[in-house]
Write an enzyme that holds these catalytic residues in place. Structure first.
Site, PDB file in Angstrom:
ATOM      1  NE  ARG A 135      -2.072  -1.349   3.514  1.00 38.93           N
ATOM      2  CZ  ARG A 135      -2.595  -1.159   4.711  1.00 38.93           C
ATOM      3  NH1 ARG A 135      -3.527  -0.676   4.707  1.00 38.93           N
ATOM      4  NH2 ARG A 135      -1.740  -1.391   5.649  1.00 38.93           N
TER       5      ARG A 135
ATOM      6  CG  ASN B 121      -4.136  -4.395   3.467  1.00 40.64           C
ATOM      7  OD1 ASN B 121      -3.650  -4.273   2.136  1.00 40.64           O
ATOM      8  ND2 ASN B 121      -3.442  -4.393   4.369  1.00 40.64           N
TER       9      ASN B 121
END
EC number: 6.2.-.-
Length: 804
Positions: A19, A37
């Protein structure tokens, strides 16, 4: 033109800095949107110029971090929202899908540089980590992967760490295991069971105290990523022998840990590929030939570390705690072995320290970061590279070093587990329990992922069974795959078979023949299930379909992985005394000699070892057929020959006699003329590899005073030549071009290379293991695939009239 695209990425994409890397890509390309996520994916939304969005999607699909692995990218166009920036959004749980769990990773170069920089606030911090390194699998409690879903949730981030964690420009942006000296975890050095450590005072630096104790010859338990090690200095016989005595491990080699590649090169011969394997993020134990100087007086490796062996297992420090220890110890190497007694699982629960290590360790260096599942060190051999060169950054995957040399897994655990083997699936989610030794399990679902557990140990130990059950529960939770069927070995006395039937609870149990599972595991890891192949499955023990102990098998597999044909095998011989023959291979040697028509055995090693009374008892056992199970095991043949040549007559760990024979053979030269005569004189028995001529040659050579190294080398070459002849005949008869090599015997480098190279010279395509071990550590994968094929074939079978 402005566009907004949703991008869903599956693979190893959580716990690997994915990320933050996506956020940096978006910032660099001037995009707005978000990344988060979710249970099965990383979900990105990119908004901006069409060409910039396309370029960002391409970067994400290529895998933007060193530890990520992208399996699939799915895109969809969305309505533009005119966001003001790009954010890492709150993770969203729920849903059936799960992402792949990342493995534990060695400390990265950037963190090492900070660890040793006096000007850095993490200078000397024993838990330094970032998005590219540190514990993963062993600290994850749930998915999606966030700090709250790890055992680091017990430690509140300080303000400085919080700033780094929320700063998109920082390399610890959303590093879930972020820590510093102010926010923990904490180290502790103490004695065992309340006993003080001589010379240690409360308040002493724990690392310095541990290094002092080690230098003084003490045995120190050290908590690592996946459990506790027992450590002692490796350059002196006395502490190593003391550790052997306390651990109940009289002969089995210990692994050695050193601070860096230069120190490793002083112990073992390192080619370019071995250096890469040692420096890889997986940080395995690498088995390599000892340097000639490593046996010299005052060397860095005492003989007691690996008695009578030509190889050493070496690994590089892979956690900050290890690196800090070697900062104090310098070039001094340490024995680093799992904290357990022989046959029991590695200790990983803090509450077990005083009970299980009392009388074994003198002190413990521990900390308060909890381990969720145990994970032992991985062990590999590197095969096929002799190129000199500089070490790369070590970014390697299962099976290959960066330059293509093969990595042969011996134990697949930390750094690799629970990464799945892909491309296999089951119509029904199932678990395969593996074997009784080197136990691992395989969790196979419908999604094409076969999740392999870490090495769990000897399943006959009740504590291993507890670890097995706990690790399975954890992996089922992490993967959202709940087994609806169980696959196991067909051996009626295996503890894994008993566990399968005991835990079935109404679920179907599918028993799989041992060597069939080995053969299918090899095809599965290469993505070749359903490819016709002749597979040599050579190991020590496997329950055959005829009740005989198999282990020297040539199996033919076709388009249906659930079916095999035994096309050839090693000629049968006996194991006088059953399991006693495994521990005392002189019994096997005597049977081999008698079968080969050799008389007057009093002058040969096996008769001398068992004595006159033992010789008479074994002869009576054979004559009456009492306690003399028959076998076709290549591993047991190696054991018998090792005893015959006087190399190893008493076995204290699995494979010892064969391993010591291989070490001896390296110093010998095969008798090519005698091998040529045997190939001509020996009358072939269809479907059988007859060992009588080579046993006769070896006994004659002993009586003629020939060196046992030459005789050992001649035996190994006979196995190579005879195996190639049988395999080639079988492949040509069946019209098959693919030949596989599997089973624990193929950890033997000479056999693997010799048989493989000769078969390739004959135009055959040879498969060897590169992802799962050839030994029983890879068995569960094959069991799972055979069971899945059995269930699939059953589902496709037309229903007969009257069947429900």
């Amino acid at each position: 033109m402005t566009v907004r695209m949703q991008v869903e990425v599956t693979g190893v994409v959580q716990g690997v800095g994915f990320r933050p890397a996506v956020a940096r890509i978006a910032a660099r390309r001037g995009l707005t949107g978000s990344v988060s996520n979710e249970s099965g994916v990383v979900r990105c939304e990119f908004e901006g110029a069409a060409d910039a969005v396309a370029a960002a999607i391409a970067e994400v699909g290529a895998g933007p971090t060193p530890l990520s692995r992208v399996d699939a990218v799915v895109t969809a166009e969305l309505q533009c929202r005119n966001d003001s920036g790009f954010v890492i959004a709150t993770s969203r749980a729920g849903g059936a899908a799960r992402t792949i769990i990342p493995s534990d990773v060695a400390t990265c170069p950037n963190c090492l540089a900070e660890l040793h920089d006096p000007g850095n606030r993490r200078y000397g911090h024993p838990f330094i980590t970032c998005t590219d390194c540190g514990p993963r699998y062993t600290v994850i409690t749930d998915l999606p992967y966030d700090r709250d879903a790890t055992t680091m949730a017990a430690f509140t981030m300080c303000e400085a760490c919080r700033r780094e964690y929320t700063d998109p420009t920082d390399r610890r942006y959303h590093a879930e295991t972020i820590a510093c000296p102010d926010c923990g975890p904490r180290l502790e050095f103490r004695g065992i069971a309340g006993r003080p450590v001589p010379g240690h005072m409360p308040g002493d630096d724990p690392i310095t105290a541990a290094a002092t104790a080690l230098c003084a010859g003490k045995i120190v338990a050290i908590k690592g990523i996946g459990g506790y090690h027992l450590a002692c200095r490796a350059d002196l016989d006395e502490p190593v022998e003391l550790l052997r005595s306390r651990k109940g491990r009289p002969d089995k080699p210990f692994a050695i840990m050193v601070g860096g590649l230069d120190e490793a090169a002083r112990l073992v011969e390192l080619d370019h590929a071995a250096r890469q394997a040692l420096a890889a993020p997986t940080a395995p134990v690498v088995i390599a030939p000892r340097n000639a100087g490593s046996r010299a007086a005052g060397s860095l490796a005492a003989d007691a570390v690996a008695p009578r062996l030509a190889d050493l297992g070496v690994m590089i420090a892979y956690t900050p705690i290890h690196h800090l220890l070697f900062d104090r110890l310098g070039p001094l190497p340490l024995v680093m072995t799992s904290a357990n007694t022989s046959g029991s699982p590695i200790l990983f629960r803090d509450s077990d320290i005083d009970d299980r290590l009392d009388g074994i360790a003198d002190a413990v260096l521990t900390h308060d970061r909890r381990i969720v599942v145990p994970c032992e060190d991985s062990v590999v051999r590197v095969d096929g590279d002799t190129t000199d060169g500089d070490t790369t950054d070590g970014d390697t995957t299962d099976g290959d070093t960066a330059d293509g040399a093969a990595i042969i897994p011996i134990r697949r655990s930390r750094g690799y587990a629970p990464m799945p083997v892909t491309g296999v699936a089951s119509p029904v989610p199932l678990v395969a329990t593996g074997g009784d030794l080197k136990t691992t399990f395989c969790l196979l679902g419908r999604d094409g992922h076969a999740h392999m557990s870490s090495h769990l140990g000897d399943m006959s130990d009740p504590r291993t069974q507890r670890s097995f059950t706990d690790a399975l529960d954890h992996l089922q939770q992490m993967t959202a795959v709940t087994a609806a069927a169980i696959a196991c070995d067909m051996h009626p006395r295996y503890a894994t078979t008993a566990w399968a039937h005991r835990a079935a609870g109404g679920r179907e149990v599918i028993e799989v023949q041992h060597h069939h599972a080995h053969a299918v595991s090899l095809l599965a890891e290469h993505g070749l299930l359903g490819t016709p192949a002749v597979v040599l499955t050579f190991d020590g023990t496997g329950y055959g379909t005829d009740g005989v102990v198999w282990g020297g098998e040539f199996l033919a597999l076709g388009t249906d992985p659930s079916v095999f044909t035994r096309v050839a095998h090693l000629a049968e011989f006996a194991l006088p005394g059953g399991e006693n023959a495994v521990r005392e291979p002189s019994r096997i040697a005597l049977d081999l000699l008698w079968r080969s028509g050799i008389g007057g055995l009093d002058d040969l090693h096996p008769a001398t070892t068992v004595g006159d009374l033992g010789l008479r008892i074994i002869a009576q056992q054979r004559a009456k057929g009492l306690g003399c199970p028959t076998t076709t095991s290549m591993g047991r043949l190696f054991d018998g020959v090792s005893a015959l040549l006087g190399i190893c007559a008493h076995v204290t760990y699995e494979g010892q006699a064969a391993i010591e024979l291989e070490a001896c053979a390296r110093h010998g030269v095969p008798d090519s003329a005698a091998l040529d005569r045997m190939a001509i004189d020996q009358e072939p028995t269809p479907g059988t590899l007859d060992h009588r001529h080579i046993i006769a040659h070896l006994s004659a050579g002993l009586r003629a005073g020939r060196g046992r190294a030459d005789l050992a080398a001649t035996f190994q070459q006979w196995v190579i030549d005879a195996s190639v002849r049988v395999a080639t005949d079988a492949a040509h008869t069946l019209g098959i071009n693919t030949v596989g090599l599997t089973g624990g015997v193929f950890a033997n480098t000479a056999l693997r290379r010799g048989i493989g190279a000769t078969l390739e010279q004959r135009g055959l395509w040879v498969l060897t293991h590169a992802t799962v071990p050839p030994n029983d550590g890879g068995l569960a994968l094959g069991q799972a695939c055979v069971a899945a094929a059995t269930l699939a074939a059953r589902a496709e079978r037309p229903t007969s009239r009257g069947e429900e």
